[in-house]
Scaffold this active site. Structure first.
Site, PDB file in Angstrom:
ATOM      1  N   PHE A  41      50.159  66.765  45.782  1.00 50.16           N
ATOM      2  CA  PHE A  41      49.959  67.740  44.663  1.00 50.16           C
ATOM      3  C   PHE A  41      51.552  68.230  44.569  1.00 50.16           C
ATOM      4  CE2 PHE A  41      47.958  71.358  42.855  1.00 50.16           C
ATOM      5  CZ  PHE A  41      49.097  71.232  41.932  1.00 50.16           C
ATOM      6  N   ALA A  47      47.937  67.132  54.674  1.00 49.99           N
ATOM      7  CA  ALA A  47      46.591  67.858  55.249  1.00 49.99           C
ATOM      8  C   ALA A  47      45.447  66.869  54.392  1.00 49.99           C
ATOM      9  CB  ALA A  47      46.406  68.982  54.959  1.00 49.99           C
ATOM     10  N   GLU A  48      44.520  67.441  55.333  1.00 50.73           N
ATOM     11  CA  GLU A  48      43.348  66.666  54.603  1.00 50.73           C
ATOM     12  C   GLU A  48      42.109  68.414  53.351  1.00 50.73           C
ATOM     13  OE1 GLU A  48      41.734  63.111  54.242  1.00 50.73           O
ATOM     14  OE2 GLU A  48      43.169  62.562  55.262  1.00 50.73           O
ATOM     15  N   THR A  78      43.619  64.950  61.501  1.00 51.03           N
ATOM     16  CA  THR A  78      45.347  65.514  60.618  1.00 51.03           C
ATOM     17  C   THR A  78      45.343  66.862  60.780  1.00 51.03           C
ATOM     18  OG1 THR A  78      44.102  63.236  58.832  1.00 51.03           O
ATOM     19  CG2 THR A  78      46.211  64.949  58.266  1.00 51.03           C
ATOM     20  N   THR A  83      46.356  78.426  53.339  1.00 50.41           N
ATOM     21  CA  THR A  83      45.080  78.224  52.553  1.00 50.41           C
ATOM     22  C   THR A  83      44.246  79.428  52.816  1.00 50.41           C
ATOM     23  OG1 THR A  83      42.855  77.121  50.976  1.00 50.41           O
ATOM     24  CG2 THR A  83      42.783  76.674  53.418  1.00 50.41           C
ATOM     25  N   ASP A  84      44.219  79.600  51.254  1.00 49.83           N
ATOM     26  CA  ASP A  84      43.507  81.648  51.670  1.00 49.83           C
ATOM     27  C   ASP A  84      41.840  81.074  52.380  1.00 49.83           C
ATOM     28  OD1 ASP A  84      42.329  79.972  49.364  1.00 49.83           O
ATOM     29  OD2 ASP A  84      42.208  82.123  48.226  1.00 49.83           O
ATOM     30  N   GLU A  85      41.504  79.953  52.005  1.00 50.50           N
ATOM     31  CA  GLU A  85      39.931  79.696  52.620  1.00 50.50           C
ATOM     32  C   GLU A  85      39.325  80.236  54.068  1.00 50.50           C
ATOM     33  OE1 GLU A  85      37.813  76.401  51.465  1.00 50.50           O
ATOM     34  OE2 GLU A  85      38.958  75.785  49.431  1.00 50.50           O
ATOM     35  N   TYR A 136      36.934  72.089  56.391  1.00 56.32           N
ATOM     36  CA  TYR A 136      37.723  71.569  55.969  1.00 56.32           C
ATOM     37  C   TYR A 136      38.946  73.643  56.341  1.00 56.32           C
ATOM     38  CZ  TYR A 136      42.063  73.285  52.826  1.00 56.32           C
ATOM     39  OH  TYR A 136      42.954  73.169  52.369  1.00 56.32           O
ATOM     40  N   ALA A 138      37.817  75.813  57.968  1.00 53.28           N
ATOM     41  CA  ALA A 138      37.874  75.784  60.291  1.00 53.28           C
ATOM     42  C   ALA A 138      39.611  74.768  60.561  1.00 53.28           C
ATOM     43  CB  ALA A 138      36.932  75.333  60.723  1.00 53.28           C
ATOM     44  N   LYS A 140      41.960  73.830  58.426  1.00 51.30           N
ATOM     45  CA  LYS A 140      43.116  74.799  58.390  1.00 51.30           C
ATOM     46  C   LYS A 140      43.346  75.753  59.118  1.00 51.30           C
ATOM     47  CE  LYS A 140      45.655  74.499  56.187  1.00 51.30           C
ATOM     48  NZ  LYS A 140      46.879  73.498  55.950  1.00 51.30           N
ATOM     49  N   ASN A 168      44.557  78.809  45.366  1.00 50.91           N
ATOM     50  CA  ASN A 168      43.556  78.011  44.423  1.00 50.91           C
ATOM     51  C   ASN A 168      44.940  77.498  43.792  1.00 50.91           C
ATOM     52  OD1 ASN A 168      41.596  78.324  45.586  1.00 50.91           O
ATOM     53  ND2 ASN A 168      40.130  76.625  43.764  1.00 50.91           N
ATOM     54  N   ARG A 215      38.053  82.604  42.081  1.00 45.13           N
ATOM     55  CA  ARG A 215      38.809  82.397  42.824  1.00 45.13           C
ATOM     56  C   ARG A 215      40.156  81.904  41.971  1.00 45.13           C
ATOM     57  NH1 ARG A 215      35.443  80.980  45.406  1.00 45.13           N
ATOM     58  NH2 ARG A 215      34.413  78.470  46.641  1.00 45.13           N
TER      59      ARG A 215
END
Length: 342
Positions: A12, A82-83, A99, A124-126, A148, A150, A152, A177, A212
């Site tokens: 994407f 990435a996953e 991955t 990512t912000d996560e 996920y 963790a 990243k 996001n 978000r």
């Protein structure tokens, strides 16, 4: 920049970036490396294959020999591969770690050996974890809560360690996001839009109170290009500037755009470990690199919903069988003379 290797360029965000960077006069070659798992499709690149300077390689970032060969031929790397789906990481955490962490290490190792000039690692912000108030800066500690995030966070640290240890010119970007055309329908905005277009109900976790920040994918890609061109090696850049919404408020916008009402919404128990709020400061990239987002949420959501309305052939097979990969087709017909390698 000359020659740019883009990993995950059929996904994407990656496909939007590829289309953007292909238009740059100082870019002589763009190579996309993508494993074409369920969320990566050559159709996302579409008209990009009309550019003679684009080459597509079907392969995996954990393939050390392939990665070494490709990195050796390029001056810059932009690493999207990435996953990325939180819910999937609950059940296949090992795949995410392989991955996202090992793949990043494989790329960084090749970049070290071959002396690339720029290496942008997209995150990512996560990784900052939930914040009930305030906003995370680039210097804040990483507190991921799900596999996920963790994976990243670990990949960010791996990439940055290669700068500190081996002087690989790594920059890390962390965005909120993303939304926009071409996104896989497992994500909330395309999921809700495609269901509402079919007259089907949508579900909100708990009471939809999770917050978000929604950033248009083209604004994110513009920021990533700024980091690629002018980011300081070893630095992290938060990319924000979108709109903060609760899940309920986002749902209300999508209902309005799709001509549905709240009767289409049902509530389900919250998923495990669903962080209540993410938030980032993004003044650093604005002040140092001149980043300024240009897409407002309302028109961006209308544009996005319209794309799904006009392109059911792109998402309907995925919505019916979300775990099945889309076959790689049409590439040879578009560019038979070069560019597609299995």
């Amino acid at each position: 920049m000359d020659k740019v290797l883009v990993t995950g360029g059929a996904g994407f965000i990656g496909s939007h970036f590829v289309k953007r960077i292909l238009q740059a006069d100082d870019v002589a070659q763009v190579t996309v490396l993508d494993a074409l798992t369920y969320a990566g499709h050559t159709e996302n690149l579409g008209e990009a294959f009309l550019y003679p300077k684009l080459t597509f390689i079907h392969g995996n970032i954990v393939d050390a020999d392939l990665v070494d060969q490709l990195v050796q031929q390029h001056t810059s790397v932009v690493h999207f591969a990435a996953e990325s789906h939180v819910d999937r990481s609950f059940f296949t955490a090992g795949t995410f770690l392989t991955t996202n962490v090992l793949g990043t290490q494989t790329l960084a190792d090749a970049a070290m050996r071959h002396g690339v000039q720029r290496f942008v690692h997209v995150s990512t912000d996560e990784v900052y974890g939930p914040l009930l108030e305030g906003a995370a800066t680039e210097d804040d500690p990483l507190r991921p809560t799900v596999p996920y995030a963790a994976s990243k966070a670990a990949s960010d640290l791996v990439a940055l360690s290669y700068h500190r240890t081996y002087d690989v010119p790594v920059c890390v970007t962390r965005s909120s996001n993303n939304y926009g055309p071409y996104q896989h329908p497992e994500k909330i905005i395309p999921l809700f839009v495609t269901r509402l277009l079919r007259g089907q109900p949508v579900t909100l976790h708990d009471r939809g109170q999770h917050v978000r920040n929604w950033l248009h994918v083209e604004d994110n890609c513009a920021a990533i290009e700024l980091v690629l061109r002018g980011g300081v090696p070893g630095e992290v850049y938060n990319i924000g500037g979108g709109t903060d919404l609760t899940g309920r408020d986002l749902t209300g916008e999508l209902l309005r755009i799709c001509g549905a009402d709240w009767d289409a919404v049902t509530y389900v128990p919250d998923r495990r470990c669903n962080d209540l709020r993410y938030a980032m400061e993004w003044t650093k990239i604005a002040d140092e690199l001149g980043y300024k987002p240009t897409h407002d949420l309302e028109s961006g959501l209308v544009e996005t919903a319209d794309w799904y309305r006009r392109n059911p052939d792109r998402w309907a097979p995925l919505a019916r069988s979300p775990h099945a990969p889309m076959p790689a087709v049409h590439v040879a017909a578009l560019r038979p003379e070069r560019g597609y390698v299995h």
